[in-house]
Write a protein that holds these residues in place. Structure first.
Motif, PDB file in Angstrom:
ATOM      1  N   VAL A 172       0.636   6.405   6.836  1.00  0.00           N
ATOM      2  CA  VAL A 172      -0.576   5.634   6.566  1.00  0.00           C
ATOM      3  C   VAL A 172      -1.476   5.710   7.797  1.00  0.00           C
ATOM      4  O   VAL A 172      -1.021   6.025   8.901  1.00  0.00           O
ATOM      5  N   THR A 173      -2.755   5.434   7.602  1.00  0.00           N
ATOM      6  CA  THR A 173      -3.686   5.362   8.715  1.00  0.00           C
ATOM      7  C   THR A 173      -4.258   3.949   8.795  1.00  0.00           C
ATOM      8  O   THR A 173      -4.284   3.217   7.807  1.00  0.00           O
ATOM      9  N   ALA A 174      -4.709   3.581   9.980  1.00  0.00           N
ATOM     10  CA  ALA A 174      -5.220   2.234  10.212  1.00  0.00           C
ATOM     11  C   ALA A 174      -6.731   2.258  10.380  1.00  0.00           C
ATOM     12  O   ALA A 174      -7.284   3.169  11.004  1.00  0.00           O
TER      13      ALA A 174
ATOM     14  N   VAL B  77       0.872  -1.175   0.000  1.00  0.00           N
ATOM     15  CA  VAL B  77       0.000   0.000   0.000  1.00  0.00           C
ATOM     16  C   VAL B  77       0.908   1.222   0.000  1.00  0.00           C
ATOM     17  O   VAL B  77       1.953   1.234   0.668  1.00  0.00           O
ATOM     18  N   ALA B  78       0.539   2.241  -0.761  1.00  0.00           N
ATOM     19  CA  ALA B  78       1.399   3.402  -0.957  1.00  0.00           C
ATOM     20  C   ALA B  78       1.242   4.422   0.165  1.00  0.00           C
ATOM     21  O   ALA B  78       0.299   4.384   0.969  1.00  0.00           O
TER      22      ALA B  78
ATOM     23  N   LEU C  53       4.571   1.017   1.780  1.00  0.00           N
ATOM     24  CA  LEU C  53       5.839   1.393   1.146  1.00  0.00           C
ATOM     25  C   LEU C  53       5.831   2.882   0.849  1.00  0.00           C
ATOM     26  O   LEU C  53       4.912   3.398   0.204  1.00  0.00           O
ATOM     27  N   GLY C  54       6.882   3.572   1.306  1.00  0.00           N
ATOM     28  CA  GLY C  54       6.977   5.002   1.087  1.00  0.00           C
ATOM     29  C   GLY C  54       7.511   5.354  -0.280  1.00  0.00           C
ATOM     30  O   GLY C  54       7.915   4.483  -1.067  1.00  0.00           O
ATOM     31  N   PRO C  55       7.560   6.646  -0.612  1.00  0.00           N
ATOM     32  CA  PRO C  55       8.137   7.106  -1.877  1.00  0.00           C
ATOM     33  C   PRO C  55       9.608   6.697  -1.982  1.00  0.00           C
ATOM     34  O   PRO C  55      10.317   6.604  -0.968  1.00  0.00           O
TER      35      PRO C  55
END
Length: 223
Positions: A215-217, A51-52, A129-131
């Motif tokens: 990211v949020t959960a 997920v980005a 996964l980050g930029p």
């Protein structure tokens, strides 16, 4: 997920290769082995776990105890088999921050039954996964500080120089088992401080010369 490498190539990650037990302090906090491993501990996640940055982590209804694990991720740009350790960094195109989400209760059951960790590690969205940052701009991957905050509270902070197995060692070892291909992702292990992720949590990862990952959960609704 499609990634754009620093040279402009667009690739889809074929393999998400993960290293466990790669920081001595994390090995101690988990308490399930007496000594750090002599060789890298390897497991895989499906590409559907990715997920980005800015996305949402879904906490599955099958687990009541999902934990965060902050990691440096190496992105393969040039594939190969039986890569020499001395040449390994030449096969890495980029680095990023990543999270290895783990259903800890399911992992504990798997360990007790001497089974694999695939379900505990492999749920959709369990590999944020980050930029990407070009490898040339990051420099030595063994000199980076990485940190994770959850809901504004710092949970993890570590230095990649404390890895038991360095990035070159990991790349060389993995290539002795798997043919590495452009776009493959290598999650290199987590420092100490792993802990629970709750519904509504905002997870923010930062690192030296690396773009931030947020990211949020969200808890999955019951069927």
């Amino acid at each position: 997920m499609t990634l754009t490498l620093p040279d402009g190539r667009e690739v889809r990650p074929g393999k998400v290769l993960c290293i466990g037990r790669n920081y001595a302090a994390h090995v101690r906090e988990m308490g399930d082995v007496a000594e750090p491993p002599a060789e890298p501990v390897v497991f895989l996640k499906p590409s559907t776990a990715l997920v980005a940055d800015g996305g949402e982590v879904v906490l599955p209804r099958q687990s009541d105890e999902v934990h965060h694990e902050l990691e440096l991720v190496a992105v393969v740009g040039r594939g190969g088999r039986h890569i020499r350790e001395a040449d390994a960094l030449g096969h890495v195109a980029a680095y990023a921050l990543g999270l290895d989400l783990t259903a800890r209760d399911l992992q504990a059951q798997a360990k007790a039954n001497k089974g694999p960790w695939s379900i505990a590690k492999g749920f959709d969205t369990f590999a944020p996964l980050g930029p990407l940052a070009a490898a040339e701009s990051v420099g030595d991957p063994g000199t980076l500080e990485i940190a994770l905050s959850v809901g504004g509270e710092e949970r993890q902070r570590g230095t990649t120089g404390h890895m038991i197995h360095s990035v070159p060692r990991i790349v060389a070892f993995l290539s002795s088992v798997f043919t590495l291909e452009p776009g493959d992702l290598i999650y290199t292990g987590t420092p100490e401080g792993v802990g629970p992720v709750r519904d509504g949590d905002r997870l923010e990862a930062t690192g030296t010369r690396l773009p931030a990952l947020t990211v949020t959960a969200r808890r999955e609704a019951a069927v």
